[in-house]
Design a protein around this motif. Structure first.
Motif, short mmCIF file in Angstrom:
data_model
loop_
_atom_site.label_atom_id
_atom_site.label_comp_id
_atom_site.label_asym_id
_atom_site.label_seq_id
_atom_site.Cartn_x
_atom_site.Cartn_y
_atom_site.Cartn_z
N THR A 319 0.84 -1.20 0.00
CA THR A 319 0.00 0.00 0.00
C THR A 319 0.87 1.25 0.00
OG1 THR A 319 -0.07 0.08 2.41
CG2 THR A 319 -1.78 -1.22 1.31
N ARG A 320 0.24 2.36 -0.36
CA ARG A 320 0.97 3.64 -0.32
C ARG A 320 1.44 3.96 1.10
NH1 ARG A 320 0.41 6.33 -5.06
NH2 ARG A 320 -1.29 5.69 -6.45
N ARG A 321 0.61 3.59 2.06
CA ARG A 321 0.98 3.85 3.45
C ARG A 321 2.23 3.07 3.83
NH1 ARG A 321 -2.84 2.80 8.80
NH2 ARG A 321 -1.30 3.51 10.35
N ARG A 322 2.31 1.80 3.37
CA ARG A 322 3.49 1.00 3.70
C ARG A 322 4.75 1.57 3.07
NH1 ARG A 322 7.15 -2.76 2.87
NH2 ARG A 322 7.31 -4.53 4.30
N MET A 324 5.27 4.69 2.31
CA MET A 324 5.59 5.93 3.04
C MET A 324 6.27 5.61 4.37
SD MET A 324 3.05 9.05 4.09
CE MET A 324 3.69 10.51 4.91
N VAL A 325 5.73 4.63 5.10
CA VAL A 325 6.32 4.25 6.39
C VAL A 325 7.73 3.71 6.21
CG1 VAL A 325 6.14 2.61 8.31
CG2 VAL A 325 4.11 3.82 7.51
N TYR A 391 6.58 10.88 1.47
CA TYR A 391 5.30 11.23 0.84
C TYR A 391 5.41 11.11 -0.68
CZ TYR A 391 1.42 14.12 -0.80
OH TYR A 391 0.31 14.58 -1.46
N SER A 394 5.35 7.51 -1.76
CA SER A 394 4.02 6.87 -1.66
C SER A 394 3.07 7.34 -2.76
CB SER A 394 3.41 7.15 -0.29
OG SER A 394 3.05 8.52 -0.18
#
Length: 405
Positions: A319-322, A324-325, A391, A394
């Motif tokens: 995911t985009r969140r992963r 980014m993290v 950012y 992601s």
């Protein structure tokens, strides 16, 4: 845990670049901790020197006149009088002890040796006010004062200069003044104490006030300064107010004298050193910000270089969140490790600074708040400067990322 291992592997691919990106943070953390440590050490040293005056000391000095239109301010040397001391003794209930001070440099001779010595005329209370410990012999007493006796208590350094390893007690020195030599018998020697603000007992020859006023330092009832002690720390401010009122009744002008307590001096010194420490730490913190900018630059380059890798991970379900993290963890990992290295090296640098500046009496004191502050700021920098690159990573399109060469 998987994200942390992935970040570690990514950073390990270019160890030199990772090291260089850490370097700014390492230097910044060291600079901040050592700057605060130097400030803390300076504060502690100055406080110890001032506190060594004795408890609740109050110093009364002449004021200044002039200083306008380009003229230099001149000390009002004849303002304070011995009668002021008597008035303070009688009218200031919160003052424990008080003494006038007559002070002047003279050439002092013993056999073939002579040296310039600060001769101080004072009441016997001086020794308790300034907390001057006796090494041998005796201190001056009221009988010496009443008899204008030619006796003195000598400081440790001057005793060594004049007498070497010989016991000074019982010996006679000669104070040269106006073509005459006044014989003074040494009745006591002080222990070495170091400077006590405006006094350096190690280099002083302390004689009865009456002897100084009659034979060496004639000021027609005037005194160089007055020192006193309050009965307790709680009554020190009251004692200062009482002395101010007594002097104002006679002089009617607060500019002609200065009354300051030991606590006021400590407060002023503390405020000054706090400001200087903050200034030094702020300047040092700039290097941490510069290091953060370097990390952002490295992370932006890393995002560009790993565009295809990002596309592959997204195509496999990341995911985009992963994403980014993952990049954010890399940035913070750099600053956390750099911060830890900086904290460790700061102890080594502090020890080195203390060793090199030992002759100046400088002690570097590292405090836990400075460690927590600098390490916390380094982590925050990793988060702040890593946020934008993470950012951007992601937001990449999986299709475009896979086609990137």
């Amino acid at each position: 845990m998987e994200i942390l291992l992935e970040a570690f592997r990514s950073l390990g691919k270019d160890k030199l670049r990772t090291f260089l990106s850490m370097l700014g943070i390492v230097i910044g953390v060291i600079a901040v901790i050592v700057a605060i440590a130097i400030g803390a050490g300076t504060t502690a040293n100055v406080t110890a020197r001032i506190s060594s005056l004795g408890s609740n000391v109050i110093i009364i000095t002449p004021g200044f006149t002039g200083g306008f239109g380009g003229r230099a301010a001149m000390a009002l040397t004849s303002v304070l009088q011995e009668t002021d001391v008597q008035n303070i003794q009688q009218m200031a209930p919160d003052v424990a002890d008080v003494t006038p001070i007559l002070q002047k440099n003279f050439n002092v001779i013993y056999q073939a040796t002579n040296t310039v010595v600060t001769v101080v005329g004072a009441y016997p209370d001086t020794f308790s006010i300034l907390d001057l410990p006796l090494q041998s012999g005796r201190l001056l007493n009221q009988n010496d004062e009443n008899a204008d006796a030619n006796v003195a208590v000598i400081g440790n350094v001057i005793a060594t200069t004049l007498f070497g390893n010989e016991d000074p007690v019982g010996q006679t020195v000669y104070v040269s003044t106006g073509g005459f030599q006044v014989p003074i018998t040494i009745v006591g020697e002080l222990k070495q104490t170091g400077s006590k603000l405006t006094f350096n007992p190690d280099n002083m020859l302390i004689i009865p006030y009456t002897t100084a006023a009659a034979k060496l330092i004639q000021l027609n009832g005037g005194v160089s300064q007055i020192i006193a002690s309050a009965k307790s720390a709680q009554t020190a401010l009251n004692a200062v107010d009482e002395i101010n009122n007594i002097l104002y009744m006679r002089l009617q002008n607060t500019n002609q004298y200065r009354v300051i307590s030991q606590n006021q001096i400590l407060s002023t010194v503390s405020q000054t050193t706090d400001v200087l420490t903050l200034l030094l730490a702020s300047i040092a913190a700039i290097s941490m910000v510069v290091g953060g900018i370097g990390i952002m630059n490295i992370m932006l380059v890393s995002v560009t270089e790993r565009t295809k890798e990002i596309g592959v991970k997204m195509a496999m379900g990341a995911t985009r969140r992963r994403i980014m993290v993952e990049f954010l963890v890399e940035s913070m990992f750099i600053t956390i490790v750099a911060g830890a290295i900086g904290v460790g090296l700061s102890f080594l640098i502090a020890a080195l600074v203390t060793y090199l500046a030992s002759g100046l009496g400088l002690t570097v004191i590292i405090t836990w708040p400075s460690i927590v502050l600098s390490f916390g700021v380094s982590v925050a920098i990793g988060l702040f400067f890593g946020l934008y690159p993470a950012y951007l990573a992601s937001k990449k399109s999986p299709v475009e990322a896979l086609r990137y060469e």
